[in-house]
Motif scaffolding. Structure first.
Motif, PDB file in Angstrom:
ATOM      1  N   GLY A   8       0.939  -1.410  -0.112  1.00 27.12           N
ATOM      2  CA  GLY A   8       0.139  -0.380   0.327  1.00 27.12           C
ATOM      3  C   GLY A   8       1.017   1.054   0.199  1.00 27.12           C
ATOM      4  N   ILE A   9       0.377   2.115   0.607  1.00 28.30           N
ATOM      5  CA  ILE A   9       1.325   3.582   0.260  1.00 28.30           C
ATOM      6  C   ILE A   9       2.222   3.282   1.528  1.00 28.30           C
ATOM      7  CG2 ILE A   9       1.009   5.870   1.547  1.00 28.30           C
ATOM      8  CD1 ILE A   9      -2.067   5.008   1.283  1.00 28.30           C
ATOM      9  N   ALA A  10       3.524   3.852   0.974  1.00 32.97           N
ATOM     10  CA  ALA A  10       4.486   3.965   2.192  1.00 32.97           C
ATOM     11  C   ALA A  10       4.986   4.712   3.676  1.00 32.97           C
ATOM     12  CB  ALA A  10       5.567   4.809   1.171  1.00 32.97           C
ATOM     13  N   ALA A  11       4.961   3.767   4.396  1.00 34.88           N
ATOM     14  CA  ALA A  11       5.287   4.514   5.719  1.00 34.88           C
ATOM     15  C   ALA A  11       5.532   6.326   6.084  1.00 34.88           C
ATOM     16  CB  ALA A  11       6.051   3.996   6.724  1.00 34.88           C
ATOM     17  N   ALA A  12       4.344   6.747   6.520  1.00 37.13           N
ATOM     18  CA  ALA A  12       4.263   7.959   7.028  1.00 37.13           C
ATOM     19  C   ALA A  12       5.224   8.292   8.032  1.00 37.13           C
ATOM     20  CB  ALA A  12       3.285   8.259   6.887  1.00 37.13           C
ATOM     21  N   GLN A  13       5.359   9.595   8.615  1.00 41.70           N
ATOM     22  CA  GLN A  13       6.702  10.164   9.536  1.00 41.70           C
ATOM     23  C   GLN A  13       5.421  10.392  10.253  1.00 41.70           C
ATOM     24  OE1 GLN A  13       8.393  13.350   7.950  1.00 41.70           O
ATOM     25  NE2 GLN A  13      10.474  12.078   6.832  1.00 41.70           N
ATOM     26  N   THR A  14       5.435  10.772  11.406  1.00 45.02           N
ATOM     27  CA  THR A  14       4.658  10.379  13.002  1.00 45.02           C
ATOM     28  C   THR A  14       6.246  11.090  13.715  1.00 45.02           C
ATOM     29  OG1 THR A  14       4.712   8.245  13.778  1.00 45.02           O
ATOM     30  CG2 THR A  14       3.304   8.940  11.959  1.00 45.02           C
ATOM     31  N   ASP A  15       6.313  12.886  13.874  1.00 40.07           N
ATOM     32  CA  ASP A  15       7.225  12.993  15.104  1.00 40.07           C
ATOM     33  C   ASP A  15       6.428  13.793  15.192  1.00 40.07           C
ATOM     34  OD1 ASP A  15       9.963  11.138  14.067  1.00 40.07           O
ATOM     35  OD2 ASP A  15      10.375  12.716  13.006  1.00 40.07           O
ATOM     36  N   HIS A  16       5.219  14.750  15.464  1.00 43.05           N
ATOM     37  CA  HIS A  16       4.749  15.691  16.086  1.00 43.05           C
ATOM     38  C   HIS A  16       3.908  14.955  17.057  1.00 43.05           C
ATOM     39  CE1 HIS A  16       2.492  19.610  15.812  1.00 43.05           C
ATOM     40  NE2 HIS A  16       3.064  19.428  14.979  1.00 43.05           N
ATOM     41  N   ALA A  17       4.644  15.351  18.107  1.00 44.46           N
ATOM     42  CA  ALA A  17       3.705  14.577  19.395  1.00 44.46           C
ATOM     43  C   ALA A  17       2.772  15.518  19.541  1.00 44.46           C
ATOM     44  CB  ALA A  17       4.326  14.963  20.482  1.00 44.46           C
ATOM     45  N   ALA A  18       2.198  16.316  19.580  1.00 47.34           N
ATOM     46  CA  ALA A  18       1.166  17.312  19.939  1.00 47.34           C
ATOM     47  C   ALA A  18      -0.021  16.931  18.633  1.00 47.34           C
ATOM     48  CB  ALA A  18       0.516  18.697  19.759  1.00 47.34           C
ATOM     49  N   CYS A  19       0.312  15.889  18.028  1.00 45.36           N
ATOM     50  CA  CYS A  19      -0.928  15.797  16.979  1.00 45.36           C
ATOM     51  C   CYS A  19      -1.151  14.367  17.161  1.00 45.36           C
ATOM     52  CB  CYS A  19      -0.542  15.893  15.202  1.00 45.36           C
ATOM     53  SG  CYS A  19      -0.160  17.460  14.960  1.00 45.36           S
ATOM     54  N   ILE A  77       0.717  18.081   8.119  1.00 49.50           N
ATOM     55  CA  ILE A  77       0.593  18.988   9.329  1.00 49.50           C
ATOM     56  C   ILE A  77       1.728  19.663   9.821  1.00 49.50           C
ATOM     57  CG2 ILE A  77      -0.448  19.205  11.720  1.00 49.50           C
ATOM     58  CD1 ILE A  77      -1.601  17.011  10.986  1.00 49.50           C
ATOM     59  N   ASP A  78       1.997  20.448   9.261  1.00 50.15           N
ATOM     60  CA  ASP A  78       3.101  21.250   9.885  1.00 50.15           C
ATOM     61  C   ASP A  78       4.683  20.703   9.010  1.00 50.15           C
ATOM     62  OD1 ASP A  78       2.221  23.466  11.254  1.00 50.15           O
ATOM     63  OD2 ASP A  78       2.709  22.943  12.699  1.00 50.15           O
ATOM     64  N   GLY A  79       4.412  20.520   7.893  1.00 49.76           N
ATOM     65  CA  GLY A  79       5.526  19.416   7.087  1.00 49.76           C
ATOM     66  C   GLY A  79       5.864  17.844   7.673  1.00 49.76           C
ATOM     67  N   ILE A  80       4.548  16.963   7.801  1.00 47.37           N
ATOM     68  CA  ILE A  80       4.714  15.672   8.907  1.00 47.37           C
ATOM     69  C   ILE A  80       3.346  15.381   8.294  1.00 47.37           C
ATOM     70  CG2 ILE A  80       5.381  14.292  10.642  1.00 47.37           C
ATOM     71  CD1 ILE A  80       6.522  16.175  12.340  1.00 47.37           C
ATOM     72  N   THR A  81       3.957  13.913   7.420  1.00 44.92           N
ATOM     73  CA  THR A  81       2.606  13.266   6.780  1.00 44.92           C
ATOM     74  C   THR A  81       1.768  12.061   7.331  1.00 44.92           C
ATOM     75  OG1 THR A  81       2.952  13.827   4.745  1.00 44.92           O
ATOM     76  CG2 THR A  81       2.162  12.361   3.956  1.00 44.92           C
TER      77      THR A  81
END
Length: 141
Positions: free
Chosen positions: A77-88, A131-135
């Motif tokens: 499927g879709i490649a793994a997304a980044q998730t470094d934005h703790a508030a989201c 969101i703010d550069g993080i997908t």
């Protein structure tokens, strides 16, 4: 004797193969596949839904839409997304994106084929939310 040796060899090889799998993949009844890394993955079941929460984000599926759950050596499927934005903790509820963090966050929502869509018009399916550069990869049920 040969048969016993072969069965023993196969039985010993199976656990070795399982160790090479790094992803769990869910296939829905429409044929779509969604993968997440096993490391840190948490799967919960509540209110006839399965939620997978991991380093790539959160995916939620209605149980009646699932056809398969299997381990894989590579994501599908879709490649793994980044998730470094703790508030989201983005999620789609009643066609609207929620949990996006600060009010002044820069938000863009896209379909998997790259079309930009407006918040509040999100129907069933997969969306890429920036969101703010993080997908984030989000599934709307």
């Amino acid at each position: 004797m040969r048969r016993l040796f072969f069965l023993l060899l196969v039985a010993l090889a199976l656990p070795l193969q399982a160790q090479t799998c790094r992803y769990v993949t869910v296939q829905t009844t429409d044929g779509a596949q969604h993968s997440m890394t096993l490391s840190g993955l948490k799967i919960t079941f509540a209110q006839e839904q399965m939620t997978m929460q991991g380093t790539e984000g959160t995916l939620t599926f209605a149980l009646h839409t699932l056809s398969e759950l299997f381990f894989a050596t590579a994501p599908t499927g879709i490649a793994a997304a980044q998730t470094d934005h703790a508030a989201c903790r983005p999620a789609i509820v009643h066609g609207k994106l929620t949990g996006v963090g600060p009010e002044n966050a820069s938000i863009s929502i896209f379909t998997p084929d790259g079309r930009r869509v407006a918040n509040g018009t999100l129907t069933h399916g997969t969306y890429l939310v920036r969101i703010d550069g993080i997908t984030y990869k989000i599934l709307a049920q």
